[in-house]
Each structure stands twice: as structure tokens, then as C-alpha cells.
Design a protein around this motif. Structure first.
Motif, PDB file in Angstrom:
ATOM      1  N   THR A   1      -1.384   4.474  -7.799  1.00 53.22           N
ATOM      2  CA  THR A   1      -0.475   3.751  -7.446  1.00 53.22           C
ATOM      3  C   THR A   1       0.573   4.759  -9.162  1.00 53.22           C
ATOM      4  O   THR A   1       1.030   4.962  -9.294  1.00 53.22           O
ATOM      5  N   ILE A   2       0.134   3.434 -10.098  1.00 57.70           N
ATOM      6  CA  ILE A   2       0.366   3.625 -11.570  1.00 57.70           C
ATOM      7  C   ILE A   2       0.687   4.552 -11.814  1.00 57.70           C
ATOM      8  O   ILE A   2       2.116   5.213 -12.272  1.00 57.70           O
ATOM      9  N   PRO A   3      -0.350   5.592 -12.246  1.00 54.78           N
ATOM     10  CA  PRO A   3      -0.387   6.183 -12.853  1.00 54.78           C
ATOM     11  C   PRO A   3       0.936   7.436 -12.279  1.00 54.78           C
ATOM     12  O   PRO A   3       1.808   8.058 -12.969  1.00 54.78           O
ATOM     13  N   TRP A   4       0.176   7.573 -10.771  1.00 51.76           N
ATOM     14  CA  TRP A   4       1.504   8.419  -9.777  1.00 51.76           C
ATOM     15  C   TRP A   4       2.641   8.486 -10.100  1.00 51.76           C
ATOM     16  O   TRP A   4       3.259   9.649  -9.963  1.00 51.76           O
ATOM     17  N   VAL A   5       3.035   7.783  -9.265  1.00 55.69           N
ATOM     18  CA  VAL A   5       4.694   7.224  -9.813  1.00 55.69           C
ATOM     19  C   VAL A   5       5.556   7.034 -11.416  1.00 55.69           C
ATOM     20  O   VAL A   5       6.567   7.676 -11.282  1.00 55.69           O
ATOM     21  N   MET A   6       4.590   6.923 -12.649  1.00 51.19           N
ATOM     22  CA  MET A   6       5.067   6.304 -13.601  1.00 51.19           C
ATOM     23  C   MET A   6       5.023   7.867 -14.733  1.00 51.19           C
ATOM     24  O   MET A   6       6.369   8.160 -15.144  1.00 51.19           O
ATOM     25  N   THR A   7       3.993   8.503 -14.051  1.00 49.68           N
ATOM     26  CA  THR A   7       4.501  10.037 -14.879  1.00 49.68           C
ATOM     27  C   THR A   7       3.568  10.768 -14.384  1.00 49.68           C
ATOM     28  O   THR A   7       3.640  12.376 -15.141  1.00 49.68           O
ATOM     29  N   GLY A   8       3.055  11.191 -13.468  1.00 49.86           N
ATOM     30  CA  GLY A   8       2.340  12.107 -12.766  1.00 49.86           C
ATOM     31  C   GLY A   8       1.161  12.668 -13.240  1.00 49.86           C
ATOM     32  O   GLY A   8       1.336  14.536 -12.959  1.00 49.86           O
ATOM     33  N   GLY A   9       0.486  12.184 -13.973  1.00 43.09           N
ATOM     34  CA  GLY A   9      -0.005  13.595 -14.940  1.00 43.09           C
ATOM     35  C   GLY A   9       0.329  13.562 -16.078  1.00 43.09           C
ATOM     36  O   GLY A   9      -0.551  14.223 -17.239  1.00 43.09           O
ATOM     37  N   SER A  10       1.445  14.094 -16.926  1.00 41.78           N
ATOM     38  CA  SER A  10       1.794  14.161 -18.299  1.00 41.78           C
ATOM     39  C   SER A  10       1.760  12.780 -18.907  1.00 41.78           C
ATOM     40  O   SER A  10       1.243  11.385 -18.657  1.00 41.78           O
TER      41      SER A  10
ATOM     42  N   VAL B   1       5.885  -1.994  -6.630  1.00 43.02           N
ATOM     43  CA  VAL B   1       7.564  -2.210  -8.025  1.00 43.02           C
ATOM     44  C   VAL B   1       7.641  -2.435  -9.001  1.00 43.02           C
ATOM     45  O   VAL B   1       8.265  -2.113  -9.825  1.00 43.02           O
ATOM     46  N   ALA B   2       6.077  -2.711  -9.209  1.00 35.39           N
ATOM     47  CA  ALA B   2       5.283  -2.777 -10.933  1.00 35.39           C
ATOM     48  C   ALA B   2       5.519  -1.597 -11.813  1.00 35.39           C
ATOM     49  O   ALA B   2       6.359  -1.805 -12.666  1.00 35.39           O
ATOM     50  N   SER B   3       5.050  -0.308 -10.994  1.00 38.59           N
ATOM     51  CA  SER B   3       5.940   1.170 -11.871  1.00 38.59           C
ATOM     52  C   SER B   3       6.669   1.392 -11.236  1.00 38.59           C
ATOM     53  O   SER B   3       7.054   1.300 -12.823  1.00 38.59           O
ATOM     54  N   TYR B   4       7.727   1.322 -10.764  1.00 39.77           N
ATOM     55  CA  TYR B   4       9.002   1.611 -11.040  1.00 39.77           C
ATOM     56  C   TYR B   4       9.937   0.656 -11.816  1.00 39.77           C
ATOM     57  O   TYR B   4      10.866   1.086 -13.083  1.00 39.77           O
ATOM     58  N   ALA B   5       9.502  -1.129 -12.254  1.00 43.05           N
ATOM     59  CA  ALA B   5       9.921  -2.177 -13.269  1.00 43.05           C
ATOM     60  C   ALA B   5       9.607  -1.041 -14.618  1.00 43.05           C
ATOM     61  O   ALA B   5      10.656  -1.743 -15.748  1.00 43.05           O
ATOM     62  N   TRP B   6       8.404  -0.509 -14.908  1.00 44.04           N
ATOM     63  CA  TRP B   6       8.054  -0.443 -16.276  1.00 44.04           C
ATOM     64  C   TRP B   6       8.110   1.014 -16.285  1.00 44.04           C
ATOM     65  O   TRP B   6       8.521   1.247 -17.780  1.00 44.04           O
ATOM     66  N   LEU B   7       8.382   1.604 -15.343  1.00 50.31           N
ATOM     67  CA  LEU B   7       8.527   3.197 -15.480  1.00 50.31           C
ATOM     68  C   LEU B   7      10.224   2.697 -16.809  1.00 50.31           C
ATOM     69  O   LEU B   7      10.384   3.955 -18.081  1.00 50.31           O
ATOM     70  N   TRP B   8      11.495   2.609 -16.304  1.00 48.88           N
ATOM     71  CA  TRP B   8      12.046   1.906 -16.591  1.00 48.88           C
ATOM     72  C   TRP B   8      12.173   1.417 -18.238  1.00 48.88           C
ATOM     73  O   TRP B   8      12.847   1.496 -19.427  1.00 48.88           O
ATOM     74  N   LEU B   9      11.149   0.429 -17.827  1.00 48.20           N
ATOM     75  CA  LEU B   9      10.911  -0.051 -19.157  1.00 48.20           C
ATOM     76  C   LEU B   9      10.581   0.966 -20.362  1.00 48.20           C
ATOM     77  O   LEU B   9      10.783   0.769 -22.258  1.00 48.20           O
TER      78      LEU B   9
ATOM     79  N   GLU C   1       0.599  -1.125   0.461  1.00 48.28           N
ATOM     80  CA  GLU C   1      -0.285  -0.105  -0.464  1.00 48.28           C
ATOM     81  C   GLU C   1       1.180   1.595   0.156  1.00 48.28           C
ATOM     82  O   GLU C   1       1.820   1.298   0.474  1.00 48.28           O
ATOM     83  N   TYR C   2       0.551   2.385  -0.869  1.00 44.20           N
ATOM     84  CA  TYR C   2       1.677   3.773  -1.499  1.00 44.20           C
ATOM     85  C   TYR C   2       1.150   4.762  -0.587  1.00 44.20           C
ATOM     86  O   TYR C   2       1.129   5.247  -0.269  1.00 44.20           O
ATOM     87  N   LEU C   3      -0.615   4.443  -0.980  1.00 37.23           N
ATOM     88  CA  LEU C   3      -1.566   6.363  -1.160  1.00 37.23           C
ATOM     89  C   LEU C   3      -1.424   6.826   0.441  1.00 37.23           C
ATOM     90  O   LEU C   3      -0.973   7.515   0.383  1.00 37.23           O
ATOM     91  N   TYR C   4      -1.483   5.670   0.893  1.00 34.92           N
ATOM     92  CA  TYR C   4      -1.810   6.010   2.764  1.00 34.92           C
ATOM     93  C   TYR C   4      -0.853   6.555   3.881  1.00 34.92           C
ATOM     94  O   TYR C   4      -0.468   6.861   3.992  1.00 34.92           O
TER      95      TYR C   4
END
Lengths: 285, 446, 308
Positions: free
Chosen positions: C245-254, C132-140, A218-221
Motif C-alpha cells: 500500500t504505502i509505495p502504491w498510494v504515495m508515489t506509484g513507483g515514481s 490512512v497512513a499513506s494519505y497522511a504522510w503523502l500530504w506531509l 486491507e487495500y490490495l485485494y
């Protein structure tokens, strides 16, 4: 079987095998990359063209993980925090959800259905809807930046989920045993504790694992409630690798792997429980 | 070696840490040195945030926060260290609901919110014992209430900093450019970038254009200001932050420059729209980008991580109107409801004393009290910090971020949105700037 | 089904139950209800209350603003963009996740050997979590030093890098692919169990009728696992709608909010802009949108539940 028959069978199975091969590759490639990145010195990740095999190989990223208090990044501490929060979340949710789920399954009482639907309804709303008021609430009771803020916050998803899953499991257990115990003079509580609970153990284990995985990741909270470095859980710990100056991909991937290994091991060991109980329980219609 | 400050610490910081392990006694007394007043008593609460991951800065903070109560045994000292991310909500909630301490240290951009809310105590520089001229004028501005013409100070600066231009001499040489001369103007920067891209195939300028990210306006605003554009009237001597000027020709010119680099010349990295400073730093380290705008600590980090790169640093380019950079730093504020003002001033005096002020600036900043520039601690720091002289020079050109409560929104969202609209060809520079002006006006209302 | 079960259980007690056991069910549910009230009901109601207030100009106090926040929300083009993105994200991720999950389930179901390891390998994305998924795919996906563009360019398949995360058309689909990678194992798991519970008689009957594998699949298997399909689809839709998480970590909305979903939008309003009232208002609007879905969701679940 003749060779011809064997060949025919293989050919018939080829599409399935191909699909599987592609899927397994799809599933595993990102992990291979992460492993590679964690085994290389960070600069090597950028200076050479992208590649999947680590070269040169180094263990310094992992070494960095086990040095607590160095560089402001404390992997063992984050690990401990995640462990405490996740276990407590599971324990609290189960403690409270098991009796409730049992009641929804076995008893009929006034308000049963509306109550059940309301709780289920709660599981629909995105966590972010509760986050702002919970943040304000936690701050008012001085729980911000403590384990308590997360354990209580995680109830917003763990509780409805657990109640729903456990009710399914209890529904899947025939009531005959409990009926027999009641006829023998056992009280409701004893029938529950000594007959129903033991039978529901696979379901409890499955629910526990499911909840644990959710809480662990969990990340958001955590992002909202936790601000001190030594209270961070692992997902926040990953985030800590993003400094003002640069991203330490080597350290980040090593942490990601370190963070995933325990969950993977637990899951692999207990997957039989998880799979059979989850699907049987959820599908017992 | 990792891409974190730890590798830098090992080389240079260790020396500093070793030296500072002996508190005040180890340094020669400098002019205006601080003598503790041991008679002061009472409770004193201070909130600060950790310098992590700057290990040197963290060590200095720990040293100071051990030393101060030691020197003032009659003061019941309570110090709480926060992480940066949730510090601001904590401050807001505690100042509103009660529980705020006597003294807080806040980032420059946050001060205006608390000043406007009227929860801070005016600072008397006479009582503090430091003349106003010791501080940067822009820094003092961040402690004033724009609608109060008397210029009362509601805080004092603790440390200030500015960014500079860093480049890779080897890549300059490979592109046929003089490795010792940075681009003099923003136009030159674009030309250099194109030349480097054409000759080496790598990005010339590492552009930061990520949405919802503070790094972006920190690097775009200097260009905007250099061309004469501004958000409000921050380029004047006494800004009032009332008139919205973001849709001025200067802003449009800066947007056109960025557009040229990203869309026409394609001389920046392709992932610019998703790049924050750490991404650019990684590319710079891989010699896939030749120039970047950053803090001196980033430059030092780069040097430590990839010593093969021949680093150079210089002032940010000029524009037709001026040279400009974002004025950064932090302020101290005293709670209006503080019950121990004497102890508060004593604390501030200690923190602002030349040697401590220099050391507490950590590796990423510089002392707010300019008397510290000649302190032994600062001289030591200058020796160990690459290009610190450049950044001190740049502070002169510092322009303040919007010192209004909508400032965070304008800074982190309005400006990157405006930039991205142009880079994604969703709007012309003029249209994007006009939309930004409307957004600023809207956020000033609510 | 619950009613049947309850009746079976309660039919066992011979006499009219004393007061205690009339109260007993309530005791069983009391802790859960209390906690739900504290951490869900109260925040939800408080959120509604908050939504009618906005920050004063010094952003310090709150003043009553009636429907002012709602007006801001409904006149914000970014809100509509984000709702659209959230719908595309949810529908796209769920559909692709179900398809992939079904394909995987069928393939694994037909495996005679190595079933355990293969299933375990396919479950990995689910187990390791979103961060973890977000960071892994961010790199890919990174267009300057990422693996995908790097390999495509190295093999001379493309000249300029594909802007997975920074082009308006590609950003959301790229994120959806990451989400599908993360969620298809769960669908596979559920559907696999469903497949394994298909009564053997039905399949044998189809075989006796000499139906092709394809027809068997469509006309026998799929209808037989319909309850599982529905439940899985509901769960997946729910999980995807709640994604942060995924949109937040990977692009932040960009770029320009084209990869932003509504949960990110609300978070920004609350914790970047510090506009708690506005965030609460957006939450309420989102909740209302979800209500319609909620009715369908609960009804489907309980219908699937009372089919016995």
C-alpha cells in the motif's frame, strides 16, 4: 525522599521522558494534520501556508460523509461493507482455525508437522502472489465484486496467522484441566468445547482484534476484486476521493478519520485483552 | 463547497437535470429525431460504465436506461452498470470465456484489443441510419482493424472529447502578460511559464509527469505531436501502427522543452514527478500554478470551487509541425455472437439520436454524432458548460492513442518512463527516446 | 513443546483409542486444510502453471511459452531495481522499526505514571491502517503544499523545497520512514511484554552486582528477551516484505521505479499490462527468493517454540 533525591531521580528519568515525548509527537502529528484538514474547507488547505491549527473551521466535510448517495461517494455504505467483510472474515477464520490450532497443539498425528509448516509457509508469501489466480477463480465462480470474494481472499492471510497465534495460546494453557475432564469420561470434543475453549477466550479475542484490524484496512485485494461503487470497502472509499478533476483532501481526511475512529475505540476498550493475550500467547516459550 | 463535481452540479447541473427529468417528450423534435420501433422484441443485454462522479451524467444514464425499455415493451432489456476500474478485465474475461452481452460501451483505447481478437460484429451504417460523415474520422479509425484495408467498422463512437489549455488571467496580468492571449506555441508556453515564475514566484505551467499514470501521456503527447514526433504513424491519415517512430527528432524536441521547464527554468511545480491532474488542479485552484491542460469539466469545477480565479480557456499551443491533442471518447461494440442484432441496432439508434447523444455525453464529453451539435439538448449544454466551444474546436486536432493491444503499456508506462528519465537527468532526450523505441518494439512482440 | 504438550494430553487416555479418536485430529484440521487448499494451494499451483503461458498478440488468449516469461523477468532491469528496493525497504524498515520499538518499549516500561495513555498514543499508527497512513504522510511530504517543506521554508531553514517523493535518493527513505511510523508500535508492544516478563531475580542480581543501567540492559535484559526479539523481527520482516500500500498510494513507483517494491511491480504486470502469465512468473521467482527466508523463519519460530 528529599528534594535532592527527587531531582536526581527526575534527571535520571529525563532521557526516557524526552524519548517518549518525541515518540508521542512523532506518532500523533500526522493525525493532528488529518484532523485539521478535515475541519477546513478544502480550498483553505492550499491557499494558505501549511499549518496545524484549523482555520477557518467547518464541519462540511463531515456533513458530506453522512449524505449517502450524494456525489457518488457513499461513506455509510462503505462503512457497512467494511463492517460486513471484516466481521465475516474474523468469524470464518476463527471458526476454522480454532479446531485446527487445538489439534496442532494437543494431538500428535501423522502429518502434523508437515501440515503445520506448510500452512505457516503460506503466510510468508505476499498476497499479490495469490491475487491473480484468485481473481481468475473468483471471476469463474461469479464472486467478483461481492463480499464473498474478499472474505475468501482474506483467508490467505487470516487463516495461517490465526492458526499460528491460536496454537500459541493453546500451548499456553496447561492441559491438566482437559486431562481431568477426559478422565471423567468426557469425549475429546467436549473437553475441547467445554474446557479448553473458555480458557482460551482472551486468546480468541486478541486474535479476533488482530484479524479485524488487518481486514478493515486491507487495500490490495479490495482494489482488484471490487469495481462497483456501492460494494467498496473503506480503503477503496478513500481512493474514491481522487477524481479525474481534483483531490478532495477535506472529504478524504474526514473519511479517514471516520474510518479510523471505530477501530481506535474498539482497540482502546479492548486493548488490555489484546496486549496481554497477544504477548503472553506469542511469547509463551 | 468541495472539490468535486457536486458543487458544479448544484449550479448548472440542476437546471439540466430538471429539464431532463421529462424524457424525450420535453425536447422539440430535431432533424433526424428518433422514433422508437415498438415491434422489436427479444433479449438485449448491454454493459456500460457509470458516469460517476458526474452526477449530471449519471442522471442522464439513469433516464435513458429507464426510457429505452419503456419505449420497447417487447424487448427483455438487461442493463449492467460497472465501475471504471475493473471493467476492462471483466470485459476481457467474458469475451474470452463467454457471458459477454450483446452491446458494450468501451473507452476508445480499449477497442483495438477486442477488434483484433475478432469477437465483434461489423457495423452496417446503413442499417444504423447514420452516415459516416456524422462521425469524426479519428473516431471511426478507432473502430477499424488496421490490418483490414476494407475499413470495416467494428463499432461506432458514442461520445468524443479533447482537452484544452486553461489559464489564470490574474496571474498572467501579474506577470505582465496579456490575460486574454494564451501562448501560441509550445515554446511560448515555456517562456510564459518562466516569466510567471520569475515575476510571481508561483509555477507557470502545471506539469503532469507521474509514472504509471494515464494523465501524463495525455498531456505530453500533444507536445510530442506538435513537434512532429509520434509513437507510430498515428499522424498520417490512415495509420497502420507498425513502424515505430518514437525516437524521432520531434519527440526529442518535446522532451527538451519539458526538460527546460523542469530543470533549467524550474518554472513548474517542484512535485511534478509525482503530479497527476488532480494535484495540478489543486495547485491551480490555490493560484500556485497559472496554466494547466485539462477537460472543460475540470475548468468548470475550478470555477465553482474558487470563483475568485479569472478563468480563461483556449486551444492548445501549436508546434512547428501542427497543433495536436489526444482524441478521446468511447465506442459501442456489438458482440459477434449476439442473437438479437435488430434490437442492438435499435438501441444504438436511440443512443445516437441527437438529443440523447448530447445529453448522454454528460459534463465531460461531447456527442459523437455531430448532428447533435444543433440539437436543443446540446445548445442547453453549451450554455451551461464553460468553454465547451473551445473543446469542440480542439477535437478537430485530435490524434489517436496507440490502437494496438500493447497500447496501454506504451501509453501508461513507456511514455512516462521516457519523460521521467529526461527530467531526472538519467538520460539525454535522444537516449530516452531511443530506449522508449526499444521498449515499444519489445512490447509489440510479446 | 508441542510434542511435550501432546504427550501430556494423550497420556491421559487409558486404553487404546477407538477408530473415531484416531480420526478425530484430522476432523479438527479438515476445514482449515480444505480452505487452505482452495484459497492458497490451488492458486499457488495455478500461478505456477500460468507462468508458462503468455498472451497472444491480441492479448486475448494464452499460448504456451515455456520459460519465455522467466526470460523476460530476468532481463528486465526494473525487476532487479525493484528487488533491490524491496530488500532496502524490508531491511531498513525492520531495523528502524525494531530500534524505535525497543526504545519506546524501554521508555514506556520505565514509566511510573500515565503508562496507559502514553502506550495508547504510541499504538495509534498501528491501529489506523496503511491506507490512512499513506494519505497522511503523502500530504506531509508533498513538496508544493505539504506540511514539512512548508514549515521548513516558513522558518527559513531551506530555500527550495526538499523533494521527498520525487528525488531518486530521497523517495525510498521517505517511504521507509512512513512504514516505520506505521510498524514500530507493533514492535513496541511485543518488546514491552518481553521486558515485563524478564525475571525479577535476574535484574535484582545485576543490581546487587552494582552493574550500571547500561550494562544491565545489554548483558541481562537483551539476552533475556532474545526469543521475543527474534520473533518480532521475523514478523516485522515478513510484514514489510509483503507491503503493497504505502509505495502504491504515495508515489506509484515514481521517480522512475526507484520507490517501487516487487509487489507493486507484479500488480502492474497483472492489472495494468494485463499480462497474467508474466505476473505469475514474477510471483514464482519472488516466492523462490522467499523460500530461503522461509526455512530460516519456520526453524526460528519452532526453535523458539520448543525451547521448553
Amino acid at each position: 525522599m528529599t528534594a535532592g533525591q527527587r531531582l536526581a531521580r527526575a534527571v535520571r528519568g529525563a532521557p526516557h521522558a524526552l524519548v517518549l515525548l518525541l515518540l508521542v509527537a512523532f506518532s500523533l502529528v500526522p493525525f493532528v494534520w488529518m484532523l485539521t484538514a478535515s475541519l477546513e474547507p478544502p480550498i483553505a488547505l492550499f491557499t494558505s501556508t501549511p499549518h496545524l491549527l484549523p482555520h477557518p473551521v467547518t464541519l462540511s466535510n463531515y456533513a458530506g460523509l453522512v449524505h449517502p448517495r450524494e456525489q457518488g461517494v457513499f461513506f455509510p455504505r462503505y462503512f457497512l461493507n467494511s463492517l460486513i467483510v471484516s466481521f465475516s472474515t474474523v468469524a470464518l477464520a476463527l471458526l476454522v482455525a480454532v479446531p485446527a490450532a487445538y489439534a496442532f497443539s494437543r494431538f500428535s498425528f501423522a502429518g502434523r508437522n508437515p501440515l503445520m509448516y506448510t500452512i505457516l509457509l503460506g503466510s510468508i508469501f505476499p498476497g499479490v502472489n495469490f491475487l491473480v489466480p484468485l481473481f481468475i477463480l473468483m471471476n469463474a465462480v461469479h464472486l467478483l465484486d461481492t463480499y464473498g470474494s474478499l472474505i475468501l481472499g482474506y483467508l490467505t492471510f487470516s487463516l495461517p496467522l490465526n492458526i499460528w497465534l491460536l496454537r500459541g495460546f493453546f500451548d499456553g494453557i496447561p492441559p491438566e484441566m482437559e486431562v481431568a475432564a477426559r478422565l471423567d469420561g468426557a469425549s475429546v470434543w467436549r473437553a475441547f468445547a467445554e474446557v479448553a475453549l473458555p480458557a482460551a477466550v482472551p486468546g480468541l479475542v486478541a486474535t479476533a482484534i488482530y484479524t479485524f484490524i488487518l481486514a478493515w484496512d486491507e487495500y490490495l485485494y479490495a482494489l482488484a476484486m471490487i469495481s462497483s461503487a456501492d460494494m467498496r470497502t473503506l480503503p477503496l472509499g478513500l481512493y474514491a476521493y481522487f477524481n479525474e478533476g481534483s483531490i478532495d483532501w477535506g472529504g478524504l481526511t474526514a473519511t479517514a478519520i471516520g474510518m479510523s475512529i471505530p477501530v481506535v475505540i474498539v482497540f482502546l476498550v479492548l486493548q488490555r485483552y489484546f496486549i496481554s493475550a497477544l504477548t503472553k500467547g506469542a511469547l509463551k516459550y | 463547497m468541495g472539490l468535486t463535481r457536486r458543487s458544479f452540479i448544484k449550479a448548472g447541473g440542476a437546471a439540466l437535470i430538471g429539464a431532463s427529468a421529462i424524457p424525450q417528450r420535453g425536447w422539440a423534435a430535431a432533424a433526424g429525431e428518433y422514433a422508437p420501433n415498438k415491434t422489436i422484441s427479444g433479449d438485449l443485454g448491454v454493459w456500460d460504465w457509470s458516469a460517476a462522479p458526474d452526477n449530471y451524467g449519471v442522471a442522464q444514464q439513469q433516464a435513458f436506461y429507464n426510457w429505452f425499455p419503456e419505449q420497447h415493451p417487447k424487448i427483455k432489456f438487461r442493463m449492467t452498470m460497472y465501475g471504471y476500474t475493473d471493467y476492462l478485465p471483466k470485459l476481457e474475461i467474458s469475451f474470452r470465456g463467454g457471458g459477454a452481452p450483446d452491446i458494450v460501451r468501451v473507452a476508445i483505447a480499449w477497442s483495438s484489443e477486442f477488434i483484433n481478437a475478432g469477437v465483434l460484429r461489423p457495423i452496417d451504417l446503413n442499417q444504423l441510419g447514420i452516415p459516416a460523415t456524422n462521425f469524426w474520422p479519428q473516431a471511426l479509425q478507432t473502430n477499424q482493424n488496421p490490418s483490414d484495408p476494407s475499413g470495416t467498422l467494428y463499432g461506432i463512437p458514442s461520445n468524443n472529447e479533447a482537452m484544452m489549455l486553461v489559464w489564470n488571467k490574474g496571474m498572467f496580468r501579474a506577470a505582465g502578460l496579456d490575460p486574454d492571449k494564451p501562448p501560441a506555441t509550445w515554446d511560448d508556453l515555456a517562456s510564459y511559464s518562466k516569466r510567471i515564475k520569475d515575476k510571481t514566484g508561483q509555477a507557470g505551467f502545471g506539469m503532469v509527469a507521474k509514472l504509471n499514470n494515464g494523465n501524463t501521456p495525455f498531456r505530453f503527447a500533444p507536445a510530442m505531436w506538435a513537434y512532429g514526433g509520434s509513437i507510430f504513424d498515428e499522424l498520417t491519415a490512415k495509420p497502420t501502427w507498425k513502424e515505430v517512430r518514437i525516437d524521432s527528432p520531434g519527440t526529442v524536441a518535446a522532451l527538451q522543452l519539458y526538460d527546460r521547464m523542469y530543470n533549467v527554468d524550474k518554472s513548474v511545480q517542484s512535485s511534478a514527478l509525482d503530479s497527476a491532474q488532480p494535484d495540478v488542479a489543486n495547485l491551480f485552484l490555490a493560484e500556485k500554478a497559472a496554466m494547466m491542460i485539462c477537460h472543460p469539466s475540470d475548468a468548470a469545477l475550478a470555477h465553482q470551487t474558487n470563483p475568485k480565479i479569472e478563468l480563461a480557456a483556449g486551444l492548445l499551443p501549436m508546434g512547428p509541425a501542427r497543433r495536436a491533442v489526444v482524441f478521446g471518447g468511447s465506442n459501442f461494440h456489438i458482440n459477434k455472437n449476439s442473437t438479437n442484432v435488430d434490437a442492438a441496432y435499435e438501441f444504438l439508434r436511440a443512443y445516437e439520436s441527437p438529443n440523447w447523444n448530447a445529453r448522454l455525453a454528460g459534463l465531460g464529453s461531447n456527442p459523437a454524432n455531430r448532428a447533435a451539435n444543433n440539437a436543443p439538448a446540446q445548445i442547453e449544454r453549451n450554455k451551461l458548460l464553460l468553454f465547451n466551444d473551445v473543446t469542440i474546436e480542439m477535437v478537430k486536432y485530435g490524434v489517436n492513442v496507440p490502437l494496438v493491444s500493447a497500447g496501454a503499456h506504451i501509453w501508461n508506462e513507456t511514455i512516462p518512463t521516457m519523460l521521467q528519465k529526461v527530467l531526472l537527468k538519467q538520460a539525454s532526450p535522444q537516449e530516452a527516446a531511443s530506449a522508449a523505441a526499444a521498449d515499444v518494439k519489445q512490447s509489440m512482440k510479446s | 513443546m508441542g510434542a511435550v504438550r501432546a504427550a501430556a494430553y494423550e497420556g491421559a487416555t487409558p486404553r487404546r483409542p477407538p477408530l473415531l479418536s484416531r480420526v478425530t485430529p484430522y476432523l479438527f484440521v479438515l476445514p482449515a486444510v480444505a480452505l487452505v487448499a482452495v484459497v492458497m494451494a490451488y492458486p499457488f499451483l495455478y500461478s505456477v502453471y500460468l507462468s508458462f503461458f503468455r498472451n497472444t498478440s491480441d492479448s486475448f488468449r494464452q499460448t504456451f511459452t515455456g520459460l519465455g516469461n522467466y526470460q523476460v523477468v530476468f532481463t528486465d532491469p526494473v525487476f532487479y531495481l525493484d528487488v533491490r528496493n524491496t530488500l532496502v525497504w524490508t531491511v531498513g524498515s525492520t531495523a528502524a522499526g525494531m530500534l524505535l520499538g525497543l526504545a519506546a518499549a524501554v521508555a514506556v516500561n520505565n514509566l511510573k505514571v500515565l503508562r496507559g495513555p502514553v502506550r495508547a498514543a504510541l499504538l495509534m499508527p498501528y491501529v489506523v491502517g496503511y491506507v490512512v497512513a499513506s494519505y497522511a504522510w503523502l500530504w506531509l511530504y508533498q513538496s508544493d503544499y505539504g506540511l514539512i517543506d512548508g514549515e521548513l521554508i516558513a522558518w527559513h531553514l531551506i530555500k527550495d523545497p526538499i523533494l521527498f517523493l520525487t528525488s531518486i535518493n530521497l523517495a525510498l527513505p521517505s517511504l521507509i520512514l512512513t512504514n516505520v511510523w506505521k510498524t514500530f508500535p507493533f514492535a513496541m508492544l511485543m518488546l514491552l511484554a518481553g521486558l515485563q516478563n524478564v525475571p525479577e531475580q535476574l535484574l535484582m542480581a545485576a543490581r546487587l552486582d552494582r552493574a550500571t543501567a547500561w550494562r544491565t540492559f545489554w548483558e541481562v535484559t537483551i539476552p533475556a528477551i532474545r526469543p521475543v526479539l527474534l520473533v518480532t523481527m521475523m514478523l516485522l520482516t515478513l510484514q514489510n516484505f509483503n507491503s503493497f500500500t504505502i509505495p502504491w498510494v504515495m508515489t506509484g513507483g515514481s521517480p522512475l521505479h526507484h520507490s517501487e517494491v516487487i509487489t507493486n511491480y507484479i500488480y502492474n504486470q497483472a492489472f495494468t499490462d494485463h499480462k497474467f502469465g508474466l505476473a505469475a512468473a514474477t510471483s514464482c521467482v519472488t516466492s523462490i527468493l522467499l523460500m530461503g527466508f522461509a526455512v530460516v523463519y519456520v526453524r526460528t519460530l519452532t526453535r523458539a517454540g520448543v525451547s521448553r
